[in-house]
Structures are given as C-alpha cells and as structure tokens.
Motif scaffolding. Structure first.
Motif, mmCIF file in Angstrom:
data_model
loop_
_atom_site.group_PDB
_atom_site.id
_atom_site.type_symbol
_atom_site.label_atom_id
_atom_site.label_comp_id
_atom_site.label_asym_id
_atom_site.label_seq_id
_atom_site.Cartn_x
_atom_site.Cartn_y
_atom_site.Cartn_z
ATOM 1 N N MET A 246 -97.303 46.918 -21.356
ATOM 2 C CA MET A 246 -97.437 48.253 -21.889
ATOM 3 C C MET A 246 -98.919 48.580 -22.036
ATOM 4 N N GLU B 51 -107.923 61.416 -30.316
ATOM 5 C CA GLU B 51 -107.296 60.825 -31.505
ATOM 6 C C GLU B 51 -108.093 61.051 -32.781
ATOM 7 N N THR C 219 -96.450 53.906 -15.480
ATOM 8 C CA THR C 219 -97.318 53.162 -16.394
ATOM 9 C C THR C 219 -97.025 51.669 -16.326
ATOM 10 N N GLY D 163 -105.680 53.616 -28.968
ATOM 11 C CA GLY D 163 -104.787 53.354 -30.086
ATOM 12 C C GLY D 163 -103.385 53.892 -29.913
ATOM 13 N N VAL D 164 -103.044 54.346 -28.702
ATOM 14 C CA VAL D 164 -101.717 54.904 -28.448
ATOM 15 C C VAL D 164 -101.035 54.076 -27.360
ATOM 16 N N ASP D 165 -99.805 53.666 -27.617
ATOM 17 C CA ASP D 165 -99.019 52.983 -26.590
ATOM 18 C C ASP D 165 -98.445 54.029 -25.654
ATOM 19 N N ARG E 23 -109.444 53.703 -19.743
ATOM 20 C CA ARG E 23 -110.053 53.617 -21.078
ATOM 21 C C ARG E 23 -111.521 54.038 -21.031
ATOM 22 N N ARG F 291 -102.088 50.352 -23.573
ATOM 23 C CA ARG F 291 -102.517 50.888 -24.866
ATOM 24 C C ARG F 291 -103.922 51.451 -24.693
ATOM 25 N N ARG G 233 -93.334 53.543 -21.457
ATOM 26 C CA ARG G 233 -93.015 52.769 -20.256
ATOM 27 C C ARG G 233 -92.212 53.627 -19.274
#
Length: 121
Positions: free
Chosen positions: A1, A67, A45, A6-8, A57, A3, A11
């Motif tokens: 998964m 965020e 994803t 800070g957000v998952d 990222r 990330r 899937r």
C-alpha cells in the motif's frame, strides 16, 4: 500500500483517482504529477513500485502544499480575516455564507437547523 503525505492511497484504484485522496491535490494536479513523474494514468496503486512512490512523494513535497500545512494555512487565513474585522471575517465569525449568497432563504448548511420561532401571546 502506497503512503504519501501521511495518507494511505486506496488499493486497486488507478493512481490518477487515488492521488486526490490527499488533501490539496485534485484531478488536474494528479494529472500534472503523473505526467511529470512519467507514470501511466491507468496504472493501479497496487502496481506501483517503491521507486514510483518515492518519485511521487518527491514531486508532491517540492511543488505542492498538502495536508497539514495546507489546512494550517487556510485556518490562518480565516483567523487573519476575523482579526482585522473585515466583512468576510465577520461572516466567518457568525457562521454565515461568506461569498455573497442569499440568506433569507437557503444557507441551511452554514446556519444550521431552523430555530423555532416563539411568539408571545
């Protein structure tokens, strides 16, 4: 998964539609990010490699405010309007619509449920 910020990310969803789960990234920004990184928009994803996630990222950290930082900035902007006492600040303080909408009828989302009218007899 995956990330990111800070957000998952959900899937089994296309990355194009998973990135907007991050506060501050919409569909247009998502397209821009994927074009810049070079990831196809229809990739799921689940199929992202660690290097893909790292590249996503990096681009998001460098070019977008997301965020917590974005929420803090918006909150500070509201607080500033209230502190200087401008019209928009007063509307925020009173919990009324800020952008010129009518309030005689409608605006129930901002004003809350109707208050019963008590009449003296």
């Amino acid at each position: 998964m995956a990330r990111i910020a800070g957000v998952d990310l959900p899937r089994n969803k296309h990355v194009l539609y998973a990135l907007p789960y991050i506060h501050g990234i919409g569909l247009t920004s998502s397209r821009f990010i994927l074009d810049k990184v070079g990831i196809p928009m229809d990739r799921n994803t689940d199929a992202l490699s660690e290097s893909d996630v790292a590249a996503l990222r990096k681009v998001i950290e460098e070019e977008f405010k997301v965020e917590g930082a974005l929420r803090a900035e918006v909150s500070m902007n509201r607080k500033r309007l209230m502190d200087i006492g401008c019209y928009r600040g007063l509307r925020h303080r009173r919990g009324l619509p800020v952008r010129g909408q009518r309030t005689h009828t409608n605006a129930r989302t901002r004003k809350g449920p109707k208050q019963g009218h008590t009449r003296k007899r």
